[in-house]
Design a protein around this motif. Structure first.
Motif, PDB file in Angstrom:
ATOM      1  N   LEU A 150       7.122  -3.075   2.732  1.00 39.84           N
ATOM      2  CA  LEU A 150       7.870  -2.439   1.647  1.00 39.84           C
ATOM      3  C   LEU A 150       7.830  -0.914   1.798  1.00 39.84           C
ATOM      4  CD1 LEU A 150       9.233  -3.763  -0.809  1.00 39.84           C
ATOM      5  CD2 LEU A 150       7.302  -2.963  -2.169  1.00 39.84           C
ATOM      6  N   GLU A 151       6.686  -0.400   2.224  1.00 36.45           N
ATOM      7  CA  GLU A 151       6.542   1.042   2.405  1.00 36.45           C
ATOM      8  C   GLU A 151       7.508   1.553   3.477  1.00 36.45           C
ATOM      9  OE1 GLU A 151       2.669   2.305   3.696  1.00 36.45           O
ATOM     10  OE2 GLU A 151       2.935   4.305   2.847  1.00 36.45           O
TER      11      GLU A 151
ATOM     12  N   GLU B  16       2.784  -2.086  -1.385  1.00 32.55           N
ATOM     13  CA  GLU B  16       3.676  -1.457  -0.402  1.00 32.55           C
ATOM     14  C   GLU B  16       3.324  -1.829   1.035  1.00 32.55           C
ATOM     15  OE1 GLU B  16       2.403   0.093  -3.054  1.00 32.55           O
ATOM     16  OE2 GLU B  16       4.324   0.122  -4.099  1.00 32.55           O
TER      17      GLU B  16
ATOM     18  N   GLN C  36      10.362   0.282   4.317  1.00 27.40           N
ATOM     19  CA  GLN C  36      11.706   0.254   3.742  1.00 27.40           C
ATOM     20  C   GLN C  36      11.950   1.437   2.816  1.00 27.40           C
ATOM     21  OE1 GLN C  36      12.354  -3.724   2.077  1.00 27.40           O
ATOM     22  NE2 GLN C  36      13.753  -3.910   3.819  1.00 27.40           N
ATOM     23  N   GLN C  37      10.946   1.715   1.987  1.00 27.92           N
ATOM     24  CA  GLN C  37      11.081   2.840   1.053  1.00 27.92           C
ATOM     25  C   GLN C  37      11.268   4.149   1.802  1.00 27.92           C
ATOM     26  OE1 GLN C  37       7.450   2.246  -1.128  1.00 27.92           O
ATOM     27  NE2 GLN C  37       8.372   0.861  -2.617  1.00 27.92           N
TER      28      GLN C  37
ATOM     29  N   MET D 123       2.560  -4.785   2.100  1.00 23.75           N
ATOM     30  CA  MET D 123       2.939  -6.173   2.377  1.00 23.75           C
ATOM     31  C   MET D 123       4.328  -6.198   3.003  1.00 23.75           C
ATOM     32  SD  MET D 123       2.625  -9.041  -0.614  1.00 23.75           S
ATOM     33  CE  MET D 123       1.310  -8.351  -1.567  1.00 23.75           C
TER      34      MET D 123
END
Lengths: 244, 244
Positions: A20-21, B16, A23-24, B18
């Motif tokens: 997720l990080e 984040e 992507q952010q 994951m």
């Protein structure tokens, strides 16, 4: 003002394999720099970004592009497949960073092929393991041989990167012959082609069979340790050894 | 109907860290099974799930819980910290799966501490590396020593898991003494405590200083190879060696 550049491991290739990080960070970037194949993997989702690339082996130029874009005031992400550190660009970015005093480099880690490939085959890397690249572009072949012998002798499971290249198709055969000095030919092995991408293919086989396979550069190879077995079609390394 | 169970690596601990796939699988699950600390890390986001846990060392019981919940018709995710494979539960799940013929196990890989810790320190695992646990719970100490010697002799960088435990506080010191047989005391090393969690702490130091540190079990240790240097406060392993 600090010029921040993120070096981002995008995992095996699919959107779902990214953290997720990662992507952010990519969504917040103005410019994404990378090898063309990896930029293509990012797909439509990042179609609004400025994308910059250099061909294979032009990694240093790619790094400088990232620093220069950041110096212009852009938010920059440099992408690597798998993890940003493991055979990735993080090291080169830090080595060059001294020339760009205002720059600040941050690493966003990702799932390297040893982990994503292992998940496809079962659980080959449950216990201690070694990660070894067969590319002799930046490493003397003698050292690669030494590492293969050391890993085999100490019963490490192994994940092998770059098992072949166009110029050196025989590297995998030479590596297997070294392993076969110590390890029996029926040792459980496996490989995964195109992990997480179109045309993904997983194969389990014996070490003496692996020796005769011609694999491509998009393949990661796994060598079991002495406890590794095939259980219900999966390559499984035990969590430990029998202790008296 | 197949009873599908996902074994999910949740990465270092924060949401984040994951992968998107891991999040999707957890959101679709009815039941999440795991060690209490890891369930707590998931937080409010999964508050609507049935959570089941067993204490430390009761891993087999935890696996059976997962199979039994799936047999009742629940969608089940078994969570591991880091990756599901590396010292994780994937292997145990596959070993037990034969007793539950309707069950199907799928592994969702995650970022193991070798990768997330490396990103905090810089780029210590750029080149070939070995991952070694100092826990002798399921591995004879003699084999751990053999692996440390092999990795040192062949100039692998290393990520060391479980550097200490309450019962065996002296494991790290013994390991360093073995490395010091081959490696100079000024070799660049580092460690990261509580990666991606509250109280995260990164330290760079020499091998002979590492020998005298008392670390806790939530720490991952990194040993550089002969090319590793500290550059601008980061632990950087080169992408290769000088080739004539």
């Amino acid at each position: 003002m600090s010029e921040k550049i993120y070096v981002v491991g995008i995992g095996p290739g699919s959107r779902e394999g990214m953290t997720l990080e990662a992507q952010q960070v990519l969504h917040r970037a103005d410019v994404i720099v990378g090898y063309p194949v990896y930029l293509a993997l990012l797909g439509e989702e990042y179609a609004d970004k400025k994308m910059l690339s250099t061909p294979m082996r032009r990694e240093e130029e790619r790094c400088r592009m990232a620093f220069e874009e950041a110096h212009k005031g852009n938010r920059v992400a440099l992408v690597c497949s798998g993890d940003a550190g493991v055979y990735g660009m993080a090291s080169l970015m830090y080595s060059i960073a001294g020339e760009y005093p205002a720059a600040e480099v941050e690493i966003i880690c990702g799932v390297t092929a040893a982990l994503s490939g292992a998940a496809r085959l079962g659980a080959p890397l449950t216990h201690d393991f070694a990660v070894i690249s067969l590319s002799d572009l930046l490493t003397p072949w003698e050292l690669i041989e030494k590492r293969l012998r050391a890993a085999a002798t100490a019963d490490f499971a192994m994940a092998i990167y770059n098992p072949a290249s166009h110029k050196r198709p025989e590297h995998l055969k030479r590596a297997c012959d070294i392993l076969l000095e110590t390890i029996d030919g029926n040792r459980v092995c496996g490989y995964v082609e195109n992990i997480g991408r179109q045309g993904e293919k997983s194969v389990l086989l014996r070490l003496d069979e692996l020796r005769n396979r011609e694999l491509n550069m998009f393949t990661t190879v796994f060598i079991g340790n002495s406890s590794t077995a095939i259980i219900n079609g999966k390559m499984i390394t035990k969590r430990g050894y029998h202790i008296e």
